[in-house]
Design a protein around this motif. Structure first.
Motif, PDB file in Angstrom:
ATOM      1  N   LYS A 232       0.843  -1.192   0.000  1.00  0.00           N
ATOM      2  CA  LYS A 232       0.000   0.000   0.000  1.00  0.00           C
ATOM      3  C   LYS A 232       0.882   1.247   0.000  1.00  0.00           C
ATOM      4  O   LYS A 232       1.926   1.272   0.650  1.00  0.00           O
ATOM      5  CB  LYS A 232      -0.880  -0.021   1.247  1.00  0.00           C
ATOM      6  CG  LYS A 232      -2.009   0.981   1.232  1.00  0.00           C
ATOM      7  CD  LYS A 232      -3.006   0.642   2.343  1.00  0.00           C
ATOM      8  CE  LYS A 232      -4.135   1.647   2.402  1.00  0.00           C
ATOM      9  NZ  LYS A 232      -5.064   1.563   1.274  1.00  0.00           N
ATOM     10  N   GLN A 233       0.441   2.266  -0.730  1.00  0.00           N
ATOM     11  CA  GLN A 233       1.152   3.552  -0.717  1.00  0.00           C
ATOM     12  C   GLN A 233       0.907   4.238   0.634  1.00  0.00           C
ATOM     13  O   GLN A 233      -0.215   4.214   1.152  1.00  0.00           O
ATOM     14  CB  GLN A 233       0.608   4.457  -1.824  1.00  0.00           C
ATOM     15  CG  GLN A 233       0.776   3.909  -3.220  1.00  0.00           C
ATOM     16  CD  GLN A 233      -0.093   4.660  -4.222  1.00  0.00           C
ATOM     17  OE1 GLN A 233       0.345   5.636  -4.791  1.00  0.00           O
ATOM     18  NE2 GLN A 233      -1.316   4.197  -4.428  1.00  0.00           N
ATOM     19  N   CYS A 234       1.955   4.873   1.164  1.00  0.00           N
ATOM     20  CA  CYS A 234       1.830   5.610   2.434  1.00  0.00           C
ATOM     21  C   CYS A 234       2.260   7.052   2.203  1.00  0.00           C
ATOM     22  O   CYS A 234       3.152   7.314   1.388  1.00  0.00           O
ATOM     23  CB  CYS A 234       2.756   5.016   3.496  1.00  0.00           C
ATOM     24  SG  CYS A 234       2.421   3.296   3.876  1.00  0.00           S
ATOM     25  N   ILE A 235       1.638   7.946   2.965  1.00  0.00           N
ATOM     26  CA  ILE A 235       2.030   9.360   2.853  1.00  0.00           C
ATOM     27  C   ILE A 235       2.681   9.881   4.126  1.00  0.00           C
ATOM     28  O   ILE A 235       3.231  10.976   4.133  1.00  0.00           O
ATOM     29  CB  ILE A 235       0.811  10.259   2.514  1.00  0.00           C
ATOM     30  CG1 ILE A 235      -0.354   9.935   3.441  1.00  0.00           C
ATOM     31  CG2 ILE A 235       0.442  10.151   1.050  1.00  0.00           C
ATOM     32  CD1 ILE A 235      -1.382  11.027   3.533  1.00  0.00           C
ATOM     33  N   HIS A 236       2.576   9.094   5.202  1.00  0.00           N
ATOM     34  CA  HIS A 236       3.091   9.574   6.494  1.00  0.00           C
ATOM     35  C   HIS A 236       3.845   8.436   7.176  1.00  0.00           C
ATOM     36  O   HIS A 236       3.401   7.277   7.112  1.00  0.00           O
ATOM     37  CB  HIS A 236       1.922  10.056   7.367  1.00  0.00           C
ATOM     38  CG  HIS A 236       2.353  10.885   8.533  1.00  0.00           C
ATOM     39  ND1 HIS A 236       2.831  10.329   9.696  1.00  0.00           N
ATOM     40  CD2 HIS A 236       2.390  12.234   8.703  1.00  0.00           C
ATOM     41  CE1 HIS A 236       3.139  11.306  10.538  1.00  0.00           C
ATOM     42  NE2 HIS A 236       2.898  12.471   9.961  1.00  0.00           N
ATOM     43  N   PRO A 237       4.978   8.763   7.838  1.00  0.00           N
ATOM     44  CA  PRO A 237       5.769   7.697   8.480  1.00  0.00           C
ATOM     45  C   PRO A 237       4.963   6.822   9.443  1.00  0.00           C
ATOM     46  O   PRO A 237       5.268   5.630   9.583  1.00  0.00           O
ATOM     47  CB  PRO A 237       6.863   8.470   9.230  1.00  0.00           C
ATOM     48  CG  PRO A 237       7.003   9.766   8.498  1.00  0.00           C
ATOM     49  CD  PRO A 237       5.636  10.087   7.946  1.00  0.00           C
ATOM     50  N   THR A 238       3.945   7.389  10.104  1.00  0.00           N
ATOM     51  CA  THR A 238       3.187   6.576  11.071  1.00  0.00           C
ATOM     52  C   THR A 238       2.386   5.456  10.387  1.00  0.00           C
ATOM     53  O   THR A 238       1.945   4.528  11.054  1.00  0.00           O
ATOM     54  CB  THR A 238       2.193   7.442  11.887  1.00  0.00           C
ATOM     55  OG1 THR A 238       1.370   8.143  10.950  1.00  0.00           O
ATOM     56  CG2 THR A 238       2.887   8.414  12.794  1.00  0.00           C
ATOM     57  N   GLN A 239       2.184   5.571   9.079  1.00  0.00           N
ATOM     58  CA  GLN A 239       1.403   4.527   8.393  1.00  0.00           C
ATOM     59  C   GLN A 239       2.241   3.265   8.121  1.00  0.00           C
ATOM     60  O   GLN A 239       1.680   2.190   7.910  1.00  0.00           O
ATOM     61  CB  GLN A 239       0.860   5.071   7.062  1.00  0.00           C
ATOM     62  CG  GLN A 239      -0.174   6.182   7.235  1.00  0.00           C
ATOM     63  CD  GLN A 239      -0.739   6.648   5.891  1.00  0.00           C
ATOM     64  OE1 GLN A 239       0.001   6.779   4.926  1.00  0.00           O
ATOM     65  NE2 GLN A 239      -2.036   6.906   5.847  1.00  0.00           N
ATOM     66  N   VAL A 240       3.565   3.426   8.143  1.00  0.00           N
ATOM     67  CA  VAL A 240       4.429   2.336   7.676  1.00  0.00           C
ATOM     68  C   VAL A 240       4.293   1.075   8.543  1.00  0.00           C
ATOM     69  O   VAL A 240       4.101  -0.038   8.025  1.00  0.00           O
ATOM     70  CB  VAL A 240       5.903   2.815   7.625  1.00  0.00           C
ATOM     71  CG1 VAL A 240       6.852   1.648   7.388  1.00  0.00           C
ATOM     72  CG2 VAL A 240       6.063   3.866   6.537  1.00  0.00           C
ATOM     73  N   GLU A 241       4.356   1.256   9.863  1.00  0.00           N
ATOM     74  CA  GLU A 241       4.304   0.076  10.751  1.00  0.00           C
ATOM     75  C   GLU A 241       2.999  -0.673  10.555  1.00  0.00           C
ATOM     76  O   GLU A 241       2.971  -1.910  10.447  1.00  0.00           O
ATOM     77  CB  GLU A 241       4.481   0.523  12.214  1.00  0.00           C
ATOM     78  CG  GLU A 241       4.575  -0.615  13.229  1.00  0.00           C
ATOM     79  CD  GLU A 241       3.216  -1.197  13.640  1.00  0.00           C
ATOM     80  OE1 GLU A 241       3.137  -2.425  13.837  1.00  0.00           O
ATOM     81  OE2 GLU A 241       2.218  -0.463  13.751  1.00  0.00           O
ATOM     82  N   VAL A 242       1.901   0.074  10.487  1.00  0.00           N
ATOM     83  CA  VAL A 242       0.570  -0.549  10.351  1.00  0.00           C
ATOM     84  C   VAL A 242       0.496  -1.323   9.039  1.00  0.00           C
ATOM     85  O   VAL A 242       0.087  -2.496   8.998  1.00  0.00           O
ATOM     86  CB  VAL A 242      -0.544   0.533  10.388  1.00  0.00           C
ATOM     87  CG1 VAL A 242      -1.909  -0.096  10.153  1.00  0.00           C
ATOM     88  CG2 VAL A 242      -0.519   1.302  11.702  1.00  0.00           C
ATOM     89  N   VAL A 243       0.906  -0.671   7.953  1.00  0.00           N
ATOM     90  CA  VAL A 243       0.783  -1.294   6.624  1.00  0.00           C
ATOM     91  C   VAL A 243       1.668  -2.544   6.539  1.00  0.00           C
ATOM     92  O   VAL A 243       1.228  -3.598   6.051  1.00  0.00           O
ATOM     93  CB  VAL A 243       1.141  -0.262   5.525  1.00  0.00           C
ATOM     94  CG1 VAL A 243       1.347  -0.936   4.186  1.00  0.00           C
ATOM     95  CG2 VAL A 243       0.054   0.797   5.424  1.00  0.00           C
TER      96      VAL A 243
END
Ligand code: 1VU
Length: 311
Positions: A232-243
Motif C-alpha cells: 500500500k502507498q503511504c504518505i506519512h511515516p506513522t502509516q508504515v508500521e501498520v501497513v
C-alpha cells in the motif's frame, strides 16, 4: 511471490522539495520496505527543478541505510516537460542506491518504452537495471494493462493503483466501501500476478491521524489484501508500521500454515491427497497457499522457526 521478488508492503512517499522531509526519511522510527522520493504531485511546478536538485544531492552522498529495503524516485508523468530531465538527472545514480523508478500516469505501452530507452542510454551497463513500477490511474490504462505489462518486460516489477486520478477520470463517487474501484483494483492485481511482478500496491489512505486514522488504514489494508494487493502507498511515516504488519501474515495464519505443511507431509506419506484439519478439507491448492504463507512470513522476518518448534 518468488524468492527473487522484492518486498514492498509499504511504499512511503517523501516530497523531494522539502529538505526536512528528505532528512527525516533517513531517520524513520520503523524499518521500511520502500521509500519513494516524490518529484510529482507533492511538488509544485515552480519547485520541480529545486526538488530534482535537492534529491540528486541527497542521493549522491548516500549509501542506502540497512533499515530501508529500497530507495525509489517517482518522476513526473511522461506527458509533462519534466520527465526527461528527471530521468537523465537521476537514472545514472548507482542501482545500489536508487534501485527503482516509479512512473505516474502510465497510459500506454509507449510510456514504458520511452523510459526503458532512456535507461538504456544513461545507466551504467555493468549494474543491474533499475526496476520500474507503473502507476495505473485511468480507464485507458486499465483496459491496456496487458500491453503495458508486455512493454515493460525485463524492467517492470510492480503496478500501483492511484485512486484519486482514476476517480476523476471516471467521475466516480467515492465511498468508504471502495466498491467503485473493485473492477480496476482486481484487474491490476490480476495483471501483476499474470506477469509475475513483485508488487501490486494499493491506493493511499489519506487519513493518518489518531486512532480513527489507524482503524481506517487497517480496514483498507485488510480490503486490499483480500482483493490481491501485497502492499500500500503511504504518505506519512506513522502509516508504515501498520501497513507492513497488515501485509505480513499474522501469527494465526502462520500457525495454520505450519500445521498444514507438517500434516501434509504425513498425509502424502500415507498416500492421501485430500484430508481434513479442523473440520475442513485440505488438498493441493490449500497446501500451496500454506507454503506461500510460510515463505512470505520468512521474507517478512517473522520468527517462523520459533512457531514451527511449537508443533
Ligand atoms: O517531527 P518532525 O517535525 O521532525 O517531522 C515531522 C514531519 O516532517 C515528518 N514527516 C515526514 N517525513 C518524511 N516523509 C514524509 N512523507 C513525512 N510526513 C511527515 O514526520 C514528523 C511528523 O509529521 P506531521 O504529523 O507533523 O505531518 P506534517 O503536517 O508535517 O505533514 C503531513 C503531510 C501529509 C503533509 C506529509 O506527511 C506529506 O507531505 N506527506 C507526503 C505527501 C505526498 O507525497 N503526496 C503525494 C503522494 S500520494 C499520491 O500521489 C496519491 C497517488
Amino acid at each position: 511471490m518468488s524468492a527473487t521478488s522484492t518486498l514492498r508492503r509499504a511504499l512511503l512517499y517523501v516530497p523531494s522539495s522539502s529538505q526536512k522531509f528528505l532528512s527525516k526519511s533517513l531517520l524513520l522510527p520503523h524499518p521500511t520496505d520502500n521509500i519513494t522520493y516524490d518529484l510529482e504531485d507533492s511538488v509544485t511546478p515552480s519547485l520541480k527543478p529545486t526538488a530534482r536538485t535537492n534529491l540528486l544531492s541527497h542521493l549522491s552522498s548516500l549509501s542506502k541505510p540497512s533499515n530501508i529495503g529500497e530507495l525509489a524516485v517517482r518522476i513526473n508523468a511522461i506527458s509533462t516537460p519534466y520527465a526527461l530531465s528527471d530521468l537523465t538527472t537521476l537514472a545514472p545514480l548507482p542501482s545500489s542506491t536508487l534501485s527503482a523508478i516509479v512512473i505516474p500516469k502510465v497510459n500506454s505501452p509507449s510510456d514504458l518504452t520511452f523510459v526503458i530507452d532512456i535507461l538504456r542510454q544513461v545507466s551504467n551497463q555493468d549494474e543491474p537495471p533499475k526496476k520500474l513500477i507503473a502507476l495505473i490511474e485511468s480507464a485507458r490504462a486499465v483496459m491496456d494493462l496487458k500491453q503495458i505489462c508486455e512493454a515493460g518486460k525485463g524492467y517492470l516489477d510492480g503496478l500501483i493503483f492511484a485512486a484519486e486520478d482514476f476517480a476523476l477520470d471516471l467521475s466516480l463517487t467515492r465511498t468508504p466501501s471502495l466498491r467503485e474501484f473493485l473492477y480496476a483494483r482486481s484487474a491490476i492485481a490480476t495483471a501483476a500476478r499474470a506477469f509475475e511482478l513483485s508488487s501490486t500496491i494499493d491506493l493511499v489512505c489519506t487519513s493518518y491521524k489518531g486512532e480513527e486514522g489507524k482503524a481506517r488504514l487497517e480496514e483498507e489494508c485488510r480490503d486490499g489484501k483480500e482483493v490481491g494487493f501485497n502492499g500500500k502507498q503511504c504518505i506519512h511515516p506513522t502509516q508504515v508500521e501498520v501497513v507492513q504488519r497488515m501485509f505480513a501474515p499474522n501469527k494465526e495464519e502462520v500457525e495454520w500454515a505450519i500445521r498444514v505443511v507438517i500434516a501434509d507431509a504425513k498425509a502424502q506419506a500415507a498416500g492421501r491427497g485430500a484430508w481434513t484439519m479442523d473440520g475442513k478439507m485440505i488438498d493441493a491448492p490449500v497446501v500451496g497457499k500454506a507454503h506461500f504463507v510460510v515463505a512470505k512470513a520468512e521474507k517478512c522476518g517473522l520468527d517462523v522457526d520459533g512457531l514451527k518448534n511449537k508443533w
